[in-house]
Scaffold this active site. Structure first.
Site, PDB file in Angstrom:
ATOM      1  N   ARG A  18      84.459  51.621  33.213  1.00  0.00           N
ATOM      2  CA  ARG A  18      83.055  51.654  33.458  1.00  0.00           C
ATOM      3  C   ARG A  18      82.203  51.483  32.144  1.00  0.00           C
ATOM      4  NH1 ARG A  18      78.929  55.523  33.476  1.00  0.00           N
ATOM      5  NH2 ARG A  18      77.473  55.170  35.088  1.00  0.00           N
ATOM      6  N   LYS A  69      79.801  57.296  25.009  1.00  0.00           N
ATOM      7  CA  LYS A  69      79.661  58.640  25.054  1.00  0.00           C
ATOM      8  C   LYS A  69      79.872  59.528  23.675  1.00  0.00           C
ATOM      9  CE  LYS A  69      80.497  58.988  29.961  1.00  0.00           C
ATOM     10  NZ  LYS A  69      81.209  59.566  31.414  1.00  0.00           N
TER      11      LYS A  69
HETATM   12  C1  YH5 Z   1      81.885  58.541  34.474  1.00  0.00           C
HETATM   13  O1  YH5 Z   1      82.555  58.765  33.537  1.00  0.00           O
HETATM   14  N1  YH5 Z   1      79.344  58.547  33.899  1.00  0.00           N
HETATM   15  S1  YH5 Z   1      76.670  58.927  34.041  1.00  0.00           S
HETATM   16  C2  YH5 Z   1      76.079  59.813  28.267  1.00  0.00           C
HETATM   17  C3  YH5 Z   1      76.166  58.946  27.285  1.00  0.00           C
HETATM   18  C4  YH5 Z   1      76.565  57.811  27.590  1.00  0.00           C
HETATM   19  C5  YH5 Z   1      76.781  57.366  28.965  1.00  0.00           C
HETATM   20  C6  YH5 Z   1      75.022  58.439  25.202  1.00  0.00           C
HETATM   21  N2  YH5 Z   1      78.391  58.035  35.944  1.00  0.00           N
HETATM   22  C7  YH5 Z   1      80.331  58.358  34.884  1.00  0.00           C
HETATM   23  O2  YH5 Z   1      77.543  57.107  31.639  1.00  0.00           O
HETATM   24  N3  YH5 Z   1      80.571  57.864  36.910  1.00  0.00           N
HETATM   25  C8  YH5 Z   1      78.329  58.549  34.667  1.00  0.00           C
HETATM   26  O3  YH5 Z   1      75.861  59.498  25.971  1.00  0.00           O
HETATM   27  C9  YH5 Z   1      79.925  58.017  35.999  1.00  0.00           C
HETATM   28  N4  YH5 Z   1      82.625  58.095  35.716  1.00  0.00           N
HETATM   29  C10 YH5 Z   1      81.905  57.684  36.929  1.00  0.00           C
HETATM   30  N5  YH5 Z   1      82.696  57.553  37.879  1.00  0.00           N
HETATM   31  C11 YH5 Z   1      76.891  59.316  32.364  1.00  0.00           C
HETATM   32  C12 YH5 Z   1      77.124  58.089  31.362  1.00  0.00           C
HETATM   33  C13 YH5 Z   1      76.845  58.491  29.868  1.00  0.00           C
HETATM   34  C14 YH5 Z   1      76.553  59.700  29.493  1.00  0.00           C
END
Ligand code: YH5
Length: 280
Positions: free
Chosen positions: A257, A223
């Protein structure tokens, strides 16, 4: 501490568990590719499990900053067939579904999902009722705003107390509706309506979240709290992601996660050995 899953299965949370992200969105770019085809999907799940994934989190809605809403039919088509296929080939795998829509939750539960993971904490129409009826464990995440606009100037007086109190009160509403406390997982929602500073205040306060007594999930993998701090593109965030996972696990978060399962599994094995003071 353990979650009760369908068919008499359990997930022991005394050790930190590794949740692997399986994106089934056409616009996903940080999962190593697209896995809309069923065979490609199974191949990817095999890899994730071999690498040490203990939970597979299937998501068909992009909730990245700026992302638009997804239509119900599109999300159903992305998630349900893939979930059924994975369940058929991996009868005992713990599968969570990353959705906010009641109908996706209902069909996913029917197709063999074990955990409902909702970034909107069961606030969409009908979601709480479906979750109660399913008897599945639920993950309630905190978000300020909506994905489309949440990163435009998020504001808190005290991010840690506001997020923690909001989550605990949402958990209490869910218990009133019939979900046992032991089946509720809380998640501070890293990157969901939080500035860089807010994200690090939340990570530093992980012991307060763990101290709530609810199971805690932390999702920081790749993130912007890593990218912005280190000036790294998405493809260069592995070391930062492992550092975040390690810190959260050391502080007692029960589920982490991630995208990079093999590397994070090594880090979590170091955490487990450190906590027990013994090599198994
Ligand atoms: C979470 O924190 N996050 S979807 C932006 C990014 C990288 C990854 C490149 N679902 C979560 O994973 N469910 C998502 O920048 C989630 N907790 C829970 N429980 C977003 C994601 C992501 C967004």
């Amino acid at each position: 501490m353990e979650l009760l899953l369908p068919r008499q299965r359990r997930l022991d949370l005394r050790q930190t568990r590794l949740m692997a992200i399986l994106n089934v969105t056409p616009d996903s770019f940080s999962d190593g590719g697209h896995f809309t085809g069923e065979q490609a999907c199974l191949t990817r799940v095999n890899e994730l499990v071999a690498a040490g994934a203990e939970i597979i989190d299937i998501g068909g809605e992009s909730t990245r900053p700026g992302a638009a809403d997804v239509a119900l039919d599109d999300e159903l088509q992305r998630v349900v067939p893939v979930l059924s296929t994975i369940r058929r080939k991996f009868p005992d795998l713990v599968i969570s579904v990353d959705t906010s829509k009641a109908e996706v939750m209902r069909q996913a539960a029917h197709a063999g999902a074990d955990i409902l993971n909702d970034v909107r904490a069961l606030q969409e129409a009908g979601a709480l009722e479906v979750a109660v009826a399913s008897q599945l464990p639920v993950c309630l995440m905190h978000m300020q705003g909506q994905p489309r606009s949440m990163q435009h100037q998020p504001v808190y007086q005290d991010v840690v107390s506001e997020v923690l109190h909001w989550l605990v009160s949402r958990a209490e509403q869910c218990q009133q509706a019939g979900i046992p406390a032991s089946q509720i997982i809380l998640d501070p929602g890293f990157g969901f309506g939080k500035s860089l500073s807010h994200n690090y205040q939340l990570l530093a306060a992980m012991p307060d979240f763990v101290g709530s007594g609810y199971a805690i999930l932390a999702g920081m993998s790749r993130k912007s709290m890593i990218g912005q701090l280190l000036q790294r593109d998405v493809s260069e965030r592995l070391a930062g992601s492992i550092a975040c996972a390690t810190i959260a696990a050391m502080q007692g978060a029960q589920i982490i996660r991630v995208h990079d399962v093999k590397e994070t599994a090594d880090a979590l094995a170091i955490v487990a050995a450190t906590k027990s003071g013994v090599i198994q």
